[in-house]
Design a protein around this motif. Structure first.
Motif, PDB file in Angstrom:
ATOM      1  N   MET A  66       0.873  -1.174  -0.021  1.00 36.36           N
ATOM      2  CA  MET A  66      -0.078   0.222   0.302  1.00 36.36           C
ATOM      3  C   MET A  66       0.876   1.288  -0.140  1.00 36.36           C
ATOM      4  SD  MET A  66      -3.208  -1.070   0.194  1.00 36.36           S
ATOM      5  CE  MET A  66      -4.084   0.210   0.768  1.00 36.36           C
ATOM      6  N   VAL A  67       0.752   2.147  -0.924  1.00 39.91           N
ATOM      7  CA  VAL A  67       1.575   3.196  -1.159  1.00 39.91           C
ATOM      8  C   VAL A  67       0.635   4.348  -0.642  1.00 39.91           C
ATOM      9  CG1 VAL A  67       2.578   4.929  -2.689  1.00 39.91           C
ATOM     10  CG2 VAL A  67       2.423   2.525  -3.260  1.00 39.91           C
ATOM     11  N   ILE A  68       1.132   5.072   0.459  1.00 40.30           N
ATOM     12  CA  ILE A  68       0.665   6.456   1.156  1.00 40.30           C
ATOM     13  C   ILE A  68       1.339   7.637   0.745  1.00 40.30           C
ATOM     14  CG2 ILE A  68       0.312   7.372   3.203  1.00 40.30           C
ATOM     15  CD1 ILE A  68       0.483   4.783   4.609  1.00 40.30           C
ATOM     16  N   GLY A  69       0.657   8.412   0.165  1.00 40.48           N
ATOM     17  CA  GLY A  69       1.119  10.052  -0.232  1.00 40.48           C
ATOM     18  C   GLY A  69       0.143  10.707  -0.914  1.00 40.48           C
ATOM     19  N   ARG A  70       0.522  11.773  -1.540  1.00 43.83           N
ATOM     20  CA  ARG A  70      -0.448  13.068  -1.785  1.00 43.83           C
ATOM     21  C   ARG A  70      -0.784  12.762  -3.107  1.00 43.83           C
ATOM     22  NH1 ARG A  70       2.706  17.481  -1.298  1.00 43.83           N
ATOM     23  NH2 ARG A  70       2.910  17.554  -3.483  1.00 43.83           N
ATOM     24  N   ALA A  71       0.026  11.954  -4.188  1.00 48.32           N
ATOM     25  CA  ALA A  71      -0.126  11.792  -5.582  1.00 48.32           C
ATOM     26  C   ALA A  71      -1.479  10.978  -6.001  1.00 48.32           C
ATOM     27  CB  ALA A  71       0.932  10.986  -6.192  1.00 48.32           C
ATOM     28  N   HIS A  72      -2.208  11.263  -7.056  1.00 48.90           N
ATOM     29  CA  HIS A  72      -3.529  10.541  -7.141  1.00 48.90           C
ATOM     30  C   HIS A  72      -3.267   9.151  -7.298  1.00 48.90           C
ATOM     31  CE1 HIS A  72      -5.800  14.204  -7.842  1.00 48.90           C
ATOM     32  NE2 HIS A  72      -4.766  14.888  -8.719  1.00 48.90           N
ATOM     33  N   GLY A  73      -2.279   8.590  -7.715  1.00 45.45           N
ATOM     34  CA  GLY A  73      -2.022   7.297  -7.798  1.00 45.45           C
ATOM     35  C   GLY A  73      -1.723   6.200  -6.642  1.00 45.45           C
ATOM     36  N   CYS A  74      -1.702   6.896  -5.482  1.00 45.69           N
ATOM     37  CA  CYS A  74      -1.505   6.319  -4.340  1.00 45.69           C
ATOM     38  C   CYS A  74      -2.573   5.670  -3.663  1.00 45.69           C
ATOM     39  CB  CYS A  74      -0.995   7.508  -3.179  1.00 45.69           C
ATOM     40  SG  CYS A  74       0.698   8.157  -3.233  1.00 45.69           S
ATOM     41  N   ASP A  75      -2.537   4.429  -2.960  1.00 44.76           N
ATOM     42  CA  ASP A  75      -3.444   3.674  -2.444  1.00 44.76           C
ATOM     43  C   ASP A  75      -4.182   4.362  -1.460  1.00 44.76           C
ATOM     44  OD1 ASP A  75      -2.916   1.382  -4.131  1.00 44.76           O
ATOM     45  OD2 ASP A  75      -1.034   1.037  -2.913  1.00 44.76           O
ATOM     46  N   ILE A  76      -3.356   5.064  -0.474  1.00 43.13           N
ATOM     47  CA  ILE A  76      -4.039   5.895   0.564  1.00 43.13           C
ATOM     48  C   ILE A  76      -3.601   7.315   0.225  1.00 43.13           C
ATOM     49  CG2 ILE A  76      -4.175   6.110   2.977  1.00 43.13           C
ATOM     50  CD1 ILE A  76      -3.230   3.243   3.439  1.00 43.13           C
ATOM     51  N   ASN A  95       4.515  13.409  -2.377  1.00 44.80           N
ATOM     52  CA  ASN A  95       3.599  12.629  -3.234  1.00 44.80           C
ATOM     53  C   ASN A  95       3.815  11.336  -3.178  1.00 44.80           C
ATOM     54  OD1 ASN A  95       2.654  14.785  -5.006  1.00 44.80           O
ATOM     55  ND2 ASN A  95       4.420  14.941  -6.026  1.00 44.80           N
ATOM     56  N   LEU A  96       5.187  10.887  -2.927  1.00 39.10           N
ATOM     57  CA  LEU A  96       5.283   9.328  -2.369  1.00 39.10           C
ATOM     58  C   LEU A  96       5.789   9.213  -0.812  1.00 39.10           C
ATOM     59  CD1 LEU A  96       5.368   6.326  -2.759  1.00 39.10           C
ATOM     60  CD2 LEU A  96       7.469   6.633  -4.215  1.00 39.10           C
ATOM     61  N   HIS A  97       5.002   9.420  -0.127  1.00 39.85           N
ATOM     62  CA  HIS A  97       5.494   9.373   1.255  1.00 39.85           C
ATOM     63  C   HIS A  97       6.044   8.231   1.761  1.00 39.85           C
ATOM     64  CE1 HIS A  97       5.520  12.370   4.615  1.00 39.85           C
ATOM     65  NE2 HIS A  97       5.499  11.098   5.454  1.00 39.85           N
ATOM     66  N   CYS A  98       5.249   7.133   2.019  1.00 39.65           N
ATOM     67  CA  CYS A  98       5.728   6.190   2.664  1.00 39.65           C
ATOM     68  C   CYS A  98       4.913   4.538   2.013  1.00 39.65           C
ATOM     69  CB  CYS A  98       5.668   6.016   4.047  1.00 39.65           C
ATOM     70  SG  CYS A  98       3.898   6.201   4.657  1.00 39.65           S
ATOM     71  N   ASP A 123       9.715   4.549   4.990  1.00 39.69           N
ATOM     72  CA  ASP A 123       9.611   6.145   4.401  1.00 39.69           C
ATOM     73  C   ASP A 123      10.303   6.065   3.297  1.00 39.69           C
ATOM     74  OD1 ASP A 123       8.822   8.956   5.536  1.00 39.69           O
ATOM     75  OD2 ASP A 123      10.712   9.187   4.420  1.00 39.69           O
ATOM     76  N   LYS A 124       9.743   6.743   2.153  1.00 38.69           N
ATOM     77  CA  LYS A 124      10.428   6.942   0.945  1.00 38.69           C
ATOM     78  C   LYS A 124      11.060   8.286   0.608  1.00 38.69           C
ATOM     79  CE  LYS A 124       9.018   2.753  -0.648  1.00 38.69           C
ATOM     80  NZ  LYS A 124      10.308   2.046  -1.007  1.00 38.69           N
ATOM     81  N   GLY A 125      11.799   8.713   1.531  1.00 41.66           N
ATOM     82  CA  GLY A 125      12.575   9.869   1.601  1.00 41.66           C
ATOM     83  C   GLY A 125      11.401  11.064   1.412  1.00 41.66           C
ATOM     84  N   SER A 126      10.365  11.034   2.361  1.00 41.04           N
ATOM     85  CA  SER A 126       9.342  12.260   2.508  1.00 41.04           C
ATOM     86  C   SER A 126       9.980  13.305   3.393  1.00 41.04           C
ATOM     87  CB  SER A 126       8.412  11.757   3.432  1.00 41.04           C
ATOM     88  OG  SER A 126       8.730  11.558   4.584  1.00 41.04           O
ATOM     89  N   ARG A 127       9.649  14.499   2.534  1.00 41.50           N
ATOM     90  CA  ARG A 127      10.066  15.829   3.358  1.00 41.50           C
ATOM     91  C   ARG A 127       9.792  15.818   4.928  1.00 41.50           C
ATOM     92  NH1 ARG A 127       6.850  19.083  -0.569  1.00 41.50           N
ATOM     93  NH2 ARG A 127       5.407  18.327   0.819  1.00 41.50           N
TER      94      ARG A 127
END
Length: 144
Positions: free
Chosen positions: A21-31, A40-43, A56-60
């Motif tokens: 499950m991809v969590i983030g702000r981008a439209h393609g994220c699962d959550i 956009n791609l948070h974790c 964590d995927k290098g989130s700010r």
């Protein structure tokens, strides 16, 4: 019980419907968390057969699991707390046996969607990446 995330402040639970499950702000994220503090791609949350693992995927603004920053893939137990960007607090609940039964066979290559070559979604990431000439799944059509 199927795995779920429960917002700590209340609200509807979020089902964990896929083994990654991809969590983030981008439209393609699962959550999708539509807030500027979320990358956009948070974790990602990945079920590895024994536990849900957060990375964590290098989130700010970072990811925290049980009051510790997530700097490497971190297994989560049922009841653990995850904080996204110091703003979204979620509690994960699941049973290992139920998750194994739900996802058995889904991690194998024949059931994993591919993106036109030998990379699956988990290896490639969301489709927000800028295409480069070495991206053979798109550029190979123009090599003739």
């Amino acid at each position: 019980m199927a795995g779920r995330l429960f917002p700590a402040g209340g609200g509807p639970s979020i089902p964990l419907t896929k083994p990654v499950m991809v969590i983030g702000r981008a439209h393609g994220c699962d959550i999708r968390l539509s807030d500027p503090v979320v990358s956009n791609l948070h974790c990602t949350l990945t079920f590895d057969g024994t536990a849900w693992v957060i990375e964590d995927k290098g989130s700010r603004n970072g990811t925290i699991a049980n009051n510790l920053p997530v700097t490497k893939p971190t297994p989560l137990k049922s009841g653990d707390t995850v904080i996204i960007s110091a703003k979204f607090r979620l509690v994960i609940e699941y049973t290992t046996i139920a998750e194994r039964q739900r996802f058995s066979g889904q991690n194998e290559g024949d059931n994993t969607p591919t993106l036109g070559d030998d990379r699956n979604y988990g290896e490639h990431g969301p489709a927000t990446k800028r295409l480069e000439p070495h991206d053979k799944d798109v550029w190979s059509r123009f090599d003739d």
